[in-house]
Design a protein around this motif. Structure first.
Motif, PDB file in Angstrom:
ATOM      1  N   SER A  15       0.758  -1.180  -0.086  1.00  0.00           N
ATOM      2  CA  SER A  15      -0.054  -0.043   0.075  1.00  0.00           C
ATOM      3  C   SER A  15       0.665   1.295   0.058  1.00  0.00           C
ATOM      4  O   SER A  15       0.287   2.230  -0.503  1.00  0.00           O
ATOM      5  CB  SER A  15      -1.010  -0.114   1.135  1.00  0.00           C
ATOM      6  N   ALA A  16       2.122   1.161   0.427  1.00  0.00           N
ATOM      7  CA  ALA A  16       3.054   2.173   0.308  1.00  0.00           C
ATOM      8  C   ALA A  16       3.444   2.764  -0.756  1.00  0.00           C
ATOM      9  O   ALA A  16       3.710   4.008  -0.993  1.00  0.00           O
ATOM     10  CB  ALA A  16       4.287   2.075   1.269  1.00  0.00           C
ATOM     11  N   LYS A  17       3.291   2.047  -2.052  1.00  0.00           N
ATOM     12  CA  LYS A  17       3.506   2.496  -3.397  1.00  0.00           C
ATOM     13  C   LYS A  17       2.250   2.732  -4.184  1.00  0.00           C
ATOM     14  O   LYS A  17       2.480   3.555  -5.145  1.00  0.00           O
ATOM     15  CB  LYS A  17       4.031   1.282  -3.988  1.00  0.00           C
ATOM     16  N   ARG A  18       1.006   2.747  -3.353  1.00  0.00           N
ATOM     17  CA  ARG A  18      -0.078   3.443  -4.327  1.00  0.00           C
ATOM     18  C   ARG A  18      -0.182   4.792  -4.206  1.00  0.00           C
ATOM     19  O   ARG A  18       0.201   5.431  -3.206  1.00  0.00           O
ATOM     20  CB  ARG A  18      -1.381   2.735  -3.288  1.00  0.00           C
ATOM     21  N   LYS A  19      -0.717   5.252  -5.447  1.00  0.00           N
ATOM     22  CA  LYS A  19      -0.829   6.907  -5.656  1.00  0.00           C
ATOM     23  C   LYS A  19      -2.314   6.961  -6.202  1.00  0.00           C
ATOM     24  O   LYS A  19      -2.867   5.962  -6.481  1.00  0.00           O
ATOM     25  CB  LYS A  19       0.243   7.198  -6.850  1.00  0.00           C
ATOM     26  N   VAL A  20      -2.510   7.919  -5.702  1.00  0.00           N
ATOM     27  CA  VAL A  20      -3.910   8.660  -6.089  1.00  0.00           C
ATOM     28  C   VAL A  20      -3.660   9.729  -7.159  1.00  0.00           C
ATOM     29  O   VAL A  20      -3.169  10.852  -6.813  1.00  0.00           O
ATOM     30  CB  VAL A  20      -4.835   9.334  -4.809  1.00  0.00           C
ATOM     31  N   GLY A  21      -4.188   9.222  -8.194  1.00  0.00           N
ATOM     32  CA  GLY A  21      -4.395  10.269  -9.391  1.00  0.00           C
ATOM     33  C   GLY A  21      -5.324  11.113  -9.776  1.00  0.00           C
ATOM     34  O   GLY A  21      -6.373  11.066  -9.141  1.00  0.00           O
ATOM     35  N   ILE A  22      -4.745  12.228 -10.149  1.00  0.00           N
ATOM     36  CA  ILE A  22      -5.819  13.433 -10.153  1.00  0.00           C
ATOM     37  C   ILE A  22      -5.744  13.897 -11.581  1.00  0.00           C
ATOM     38  O   ILE A  22      -4.805  14.366 -12.019  1.00  0.00           O
ATOM     39  CB  ILE A  22      -5.117  14.656  -9.247  1.00  0.00           C
ATOM     40  N   VAL A  23      -7.232  14.057 -12.146  1.00  0.00           N
ATOM     41  CA  VAL A  23      -7.268  14.653 -13.329  1.00  0.00           C
ATOM     42  C   VAL A  23      -7.975  15.932 -13.323  1.00  0.00           C
ATOM     43  O   VAL A  23      -9.065  15.935 -12.530  1.00  0.00           O
ATOM     44  CB  VAL A  23      -8.107  13.610 -14.077  1.00  0.00           C
ATOM     45  N   ARG A  24      -7.329  17.020 -13.953  1.00  0.00           N
ATOM     46  CA  ARG A  24      -7.775  18.305 -13.478  1.00  0.00           C
ATOM     47  C   ARG A  24      -9.145  18.612 -14.500  1.00  0.00           C
ATOM     48  O   ARG A  24      -9.164  18.490 -15.755  1.00  0.00           O
ATOM     49  CB  ARG A  24      -6.587  19.442 -13.621  1.00  0.00           C
ATOM     50  N   LEU A  25     -10.098  19.302 -13.975  1.00  0.00           N
ATOM     51  CA  LEU A  25     -11.346  19.656 -14.561  1.00  0.00           C
ATOM     52  C   LEU A  25     -11.904  20.902 -14.132  1.00  0.00           C
ATOM     53  O   LEU A  25     -11.912  21.490 -12.872  1.00  0.00           O
ATOM     54  CB  LEU A  25     -12.425  18.429 -13.994  1.00  0.00           C
ATOM     55  N   ILE A  26     -12.082  21.925 -14.943  1.00  0.00           N
ATOM     56  CA  ILE A  26     -12.578  22.929 -14.936  1.00  0.00           C
ATOM     57  C   ILE A  26     -13.980  22.980 -14.775  1.00  0.00           C
ATOM     58  O   ILE A  26     -14.886  22.501 -15.647  1.00  0.00           O
ATOM     59  CB  ILE A  26     -12.336  24.000 -16.006  1.00  0.00           C
ATOM     60  N   GLU A  27     -14.630  23.584 -13.414  1.00  0.00           N
ATOM     61  CA  GLU A  27     -16.167  23.540 -13.230  1.00  0.00           C
ATOM     62  C   GLU A  27     -16.613  24.987 -13.546  1.00  0.00           C
ATOM     63  O   GLU A  27     -16.295  25.826 -12.784  1.00  0.00           O
ATOM     64  CB  GLU A  27     -16.568  22.945 -12.089  1.00  0.00           C
ATOM     65  N   GLY A  28     -16.995  25.462 -14.633  1.00  0.00           N
ATOM     66  CA  GLY A  28     -17.736  26.872 -14.811  1.00  0.00           C
ATOM     67  C   GLY A  28     -16.298  27.366 -15.684  1.00  0.00           C
ATOM     68  O   GLY A  28     -15.306  27.458 -15.251  1.00  0.00           O
ATOM     69  N   ALA A  29     -16.580  27.767 -17.022  1.00  0.00           N
ATOM     70  CA  ALA A  29     -15.341  27.986 -17.730  1.00  0.00           C
ATOM     71  C   ALA A  29     -15.265  29.548 -17.710  1.00  0.00           C
ATOM     72  O   ALA A  29     -14.636  30.103 -18.560  1.00  0.00           O
ATOM     73  CB  ALA A  29     -15.597  27.566 -19.138  1.00  0.00           C
ATOM     74  N   ASP A  30     -15.756  30.406 -16.817  1.00  0.00           N
ATOM     75  CA  ASP A  30     -15.403  31.902 -16.899  1.00  0.00           C
ATOM     76  C   ASP A  30     -14.204  32.331 -17.031  1.00  0.00           C
ATOM     77  O   ASP A  30     -13.567  33.331 -17.311  1.00  0.00           O
ATOM     78  CB  ASP A  30     -16.271  32.604 -15.925  1.00  0.00           C
ATOM     79  N   CYS A  31     -13.335  31.184 -16.370  1.00  0.00           N
ATOM     80  CA  CYS A  31     -11.789  31.415 -16.182  1.00  0.00           C
ATOM     81  C   CYS A  31     -11.125  31.575 -17.658  1.00  0.00           C
ATOM     82  O   CYS A  31     -10.016  31.946 -17.562  1.00  0.00           O
ATOM     83  CB  CYS A  31     -11.194  30.247 -15.202  1.00  0.00           C
ATOM     84  N   ILE A  32     -11.785  31.062 -18.889  1.00  0.00           N
ATOM     85  CA  ILE A  32     -11.094  30.978 -19.911  1.00  0.00           C
ATOM     86  C   ILE A  32     -11.541  32.240 -20.512  1.00  0.00           C
ATOM     87  O   ILE A  32     -12.940  32.485 -20.941  1.00  0.00           O
ATOM     88  CB  ILE A  32     -11.693  29.783 -20.768  1.00  0.00           C
ATOM     89  N   ARG A  33     -10.607  33.226 -20.701  1.00  0.00           N
ATOM     90  CA  ARG A  33     -11.100  34.645 -21.155  1.00  0.00           C
ATOM     91  C   ARG A  33     -11.606  34.880 -22.361  1.00  0.00           C
ATOM     92  O   ARG A  33     -12.344  35.747 -22.835  1.00  0.00           O
ATOM     93  CB  ARG A  33      -9.851  35.656 -20.637  1.00  0.00           C
ATOM     94  N   GLU A  34     -10.926  33.885 -23.420  1.00  0.00           N
ATOM     95  CA  GLU A  34     -11.544  33.778 -24.625  1.00  0.00           C
ATOM     96  C   GLU A  34     -11.195  32.315 -25.082  1.00  0.00           C
ATOM     97  O   GLU A  34     -10.306  31.762 -24.890  1.00  0.00           O
ATOM     98  CB  GLU A  34     -10.931  34.804 -25.472  1.00  0.00           C
ATOM     99  N   PRO A  35     -12.217  31.811 -26.184  1.00  0.00           N
ATOM    100  CA  PRO A  35     -12.142  30.439 -26.498  1.00  0.00           C
ATOM    101  C   PRO A  35     -10.690  29.637 -26.751  1.00  0.00           C
ATOM    102  O   PRO A  35     -10.535  28.640 -26.407  1.00  0.00           O
ATOM    103  CB  PRO A  35     -13.106  30.283 -27.536  1.00  0.00           C
TER     104      PRO A  35
END
Length: 361
Positions: A129-149
């Motif tokens: 179990s010491a070798k196990r990793k929790v992987g994180i896939v990053r997801l934008i929730e609400g795209a107002d942070c994208i200033r233009e497409p």
């Protein structure tokens, strides 16, 4: 016990807003928050690295999220934004958080591509179990942070792999509580996302923008955290956050997957906090079973817990206390007659299929 993929956790928002250290156990975080207003604002903490490992949660979709100022949840909601420039800054800070998290804690890992995904899964082979990793896939929730497409490319270069155009309404699409169609910019953003190979999360889309998005987007589609409307509907509550059977069918026709949220309020529309922990994991299994019946297979549903996303341990089924208890969903599915192959799909396999299809090489 099968691996679990949880398609929605607001880790960065919680870490910045409430200073939660997710390398600690959920129980340690609860202890540290005694006497503060964090449990009042966001419930009793349910997520921590020890519980993720104990519950075989191998992969989570870690969100970038902030409220628009008009939907600010109170003075304590410190990372609400007034415009796209401010959203861009706040969401960038959350990307920085995920980078620090993996730099400082070796059992977290970022997933940017298919190789990263398989490397994380390999750590779960064997008994160490010491070798196990929790992987994180990053997801934008609400795209107002994208200033233009076209700026979606910048976010992709920084590690974002999934974008949801809406939370509530954004400049790109109608969303929860604020229905509207796609805007012209929203249609352009979907074209850019298709060209880049980004995945689309439809969870908070309004009905109109949901169907329009399916028409305009050619890539991998998901609904990271959304329950079926048919089981949630009553005569009083309007289930804006839930998917109609038609939505579910069309999502499945695109080989999409939807993640069921174990929040009691999303399992039973009339549930109130004052009711206490009166619901069961059977309610989660019933939601999943409905999706399977509507789509004709166990291929299009999974877990999207949204734990610590505005609710905590007091607002989830009675058998559950932390994220480690997501394992109990498998038992409830088997009690409904689901076999090992189907439960493995629901607990992780369906999300892994989406990731293997949607992540870059």
């Amino acid at each position: 016990m099968p691996l679990i993929v949880d398609a929605h956790q607001d880790l960065a928002w919680n870490a910045i807003t409430f200073k939660r250290d997710y390398s600690q156990s959920a129980l340690a975080i609860r202890e540290s928050e005694k006497g503060t207003d964090a449990p009042i604002k966001n419930g009793l903490c349910t997520i921590g690295l020890p519980e993720l490992l104990q519950g075989n949660v191998a992969i989570v979709f870690g969100t970038l999220f902030a409220s628009p100022m008009r939907r600010k949840m109170g003075e304590w909601d410190a990372i609400a934004y007034a415009d796209s420039d401010q959203a861009h800054k706040l969401y960038s800070q959350q990307l920085d958080y995920y980078n620090r998290l993996v730099d400082e804690h070796q059992q977290f890992a970022l997933i940017n591509n298919k190789t990263d995904l398989e490397n994380v899964l390999t750590t779960w082979n064997g008994d160490d179990s010491a070798k196990r990793k929790v992987g994180i896939v990053r997801l934008i929730e609400g795209a107002d942070c994208i200033r233009e497409p076209q700026e979606a490319e910048w976010w992709m270069e920084r590690g974002v792999r999934i974008i949801g155009l809406a939370w509530t309404r954004t400049k790109y699409a109608g969303g929860t509580g604020e229905p509207a169609p796609l805007s012209a910019e929203g249609r352009r953003l979907l074209r850019v996302m298709s060209d880049l190979g980004l995945m689309l999360d439809l969870s908070h889309s309004s009905d109109e923008s949901f169907f329009e998005s399916l028409d305009h987007f050619e890539g991998t589609v998901i609904a990271s955290h959304a329950n079926p409307r048919a089981l949630w509907l009553d005569e009083v509550n309007v289930p804006e956050r839930a998917l109609s059977d038609d939505m579910i069918r069309q999502l499945a026709e695109r080989d999409g997957v939807m993640g069921i949220v174990p929040y009691n309020r999303f399992l039973k529309a009339t549930w109130k906090v004052s009711d206490g922990k009166t619901l069961s994991v059977d309610h989660i299994a019933a939601m999943m079973d409905h999706v399977c019946q509507i789509t004709g297979s166990a291929d299009h549903v999974g877990i999207g817990s949204d734990l610590d996303g505005g609710f905590g341990a007091e607002s989830i089924p009675e058998e559950m206390d932390t994220v480690a208890d997501l394992t109990k969903v498998e038992e409830a599915l088997k009690a409904k007659g689901y076999n090992d192959g189907d439960t493995e799909k629901i607990m992780s396999g369906n999300w892994l299929r989406s990731l293997r299809k949607g992540l870059p090489a």
